[in-house]
Design a protein around this motif. Sequence first.
Motif, mmCIF file in Angstrom:
data_model
loop_
_atom_site.group_PDB
_atom_site.id
_atom_site.type_symbol
_atom_site.label_atom_id
_atom_site.label_comp_id
_atom_site.label_asym_id
_atom_site.label_seq_id
_atom_site.Cartn_x
_atom_site.Cartn_y
_atom_site.Cartn_z
ATOM 1 N N ILE A 24 47.736 36.716 35.688
ATOM 2 C CA ILE A 24 46.978 36.831 36.623
ATOM 3 C C ILE A 24 47.854 36.498 38.209
ATOM 4 C CG2 ILE A 24 45.174 35.698 38.156
ATOM 5 C CD1 ILE A 24 43.954 34.807 35.302
ATOM 6 N N LEU A 25 48.662 35.854 37.826
ATOM 7 C CA LEU A 25 49.742 35.540 39.222
ATOM 8 C C LEU A 25 50.643 36.541 39.243
ATOM 9 C CD1 LEU A 25 50.290 31.608 38.989
ATOM 10 C CD2 LEU A 25 48.676 32.728 40.494
ATOM 11 N N GLU A 26 51.197 37.253 38.198
ATOM 12 C CA GLU A 26 52.059 38.117 38.270
ATOM 13 C C GLU A 26 51.508 39.473 38.565
ATOM 14 O OE1 GLU A 26 55.616 39.793 35.358
ATOM 15 O OE2 GLU A 26 54.170 38.865 34.652
ATOM 16 N N PHE A 27 50.072 39.723 38.097
ATOM 17 C CA PHE A 27 49.249 41.066 38.479
ATOM 18 C C PHE A 27 48.857 40.829 40.095
ATOM 19 C CE2 PHE A 27 45.139 42.830 39.695
ATOM 20 C CZ PHE A 27 45.448 44.348 39.137
ATOM 21 N N GLN A 28 48.807 39.315 40.736
ATOM 22 C CA GLN A 28 48.578 39.405 42.110
ATOM 23 C C GLN A 28 49.827 39.658 43.087
ATOM 24 O OE1 GLN A 28 46.738 35.611 42.154
ATOM 25 N NE2 GLN A 28 44.881 36.347 41.725
ATOM 26 N N GLY A 29 50.949 39.697 42.161
ATOM 27 C CA GLY A 29 52.148 40.017 42.809
ATOM 28 C C GLY A 29 52.783 38.630 43.343
#
Length: 264
Positions: free
Chosen positions: A69-74
């Motif tokens: 999730i955090l990676e998708f949020q950048g």
Amino acid sequence: MSKPTPERRQSFATPLAEKKRKRPDMTADLLRERLLDAGLKPGDRMPAEWLAPDALKVSRGTLREALKILEFQGLIASKTGPGGGIFVRAMTPSDAIQTATNLFLQRPPTITDIYALRKQLEPELAADAATHLPDEALVTLKETIRIYEKRPESGEEEYLQRLAELDFHAELARNASNPVLGFTCALLLNLLRDLPQCRAIYQKPNPGLRETGILYQIELIRAIAERDPLKARDIMTGHMIEAERYMQTRERLLLEDSETGAGG
């Protein structure tokens, strides 16, 4: 005043909202709060103890989902091999704008929604440019106009020129002294580029619109070069009112055409 702890920040959520949220989302929120509280900068490694499932009281699967999730949020990026780990990522404004655009593509706003904001914000952006725009950015604005000042030879070329007209406004947004104003204006421009109803409008030939837009932008460049924020604001206000009227009219015509086609 002391800095709010993650627990205090989370207390603003209602119990009903918390019930609906899944464990990976809540874990991602906790890790995000730790990033903010620790003041980690892009390139910094997340401490290994933060990522211990036992310390977070979650399963390894939940932790993996939270990191995704955090990676998708950048916000983070993972690296493997020697020296690898989880690192804070440098997010660019264009990344954030595209992510927000994707959200709106799922539930598209109307053209009226977009111009309700553009009519308020673009005149302020123009006034800001007359006060703060660097000379080199003014040169870029003039070069942008040259891309679409000649008469297009095909429908495709006219469509590309319409997108170049949006680049003119994007250049103002990139150079805004208020980054929140610049970001919001850039998001609205991206919606105009990507929303299906806007793309359909831009693909319809309209030479008169191109000439009107050029006149507005030439006048705006003069006002910026003269460092006259009041004049720049007035010119952009007129431009936005005219642009909204055009977009709403073309949207209505496209809708009528589609209904006629369906009925026939």
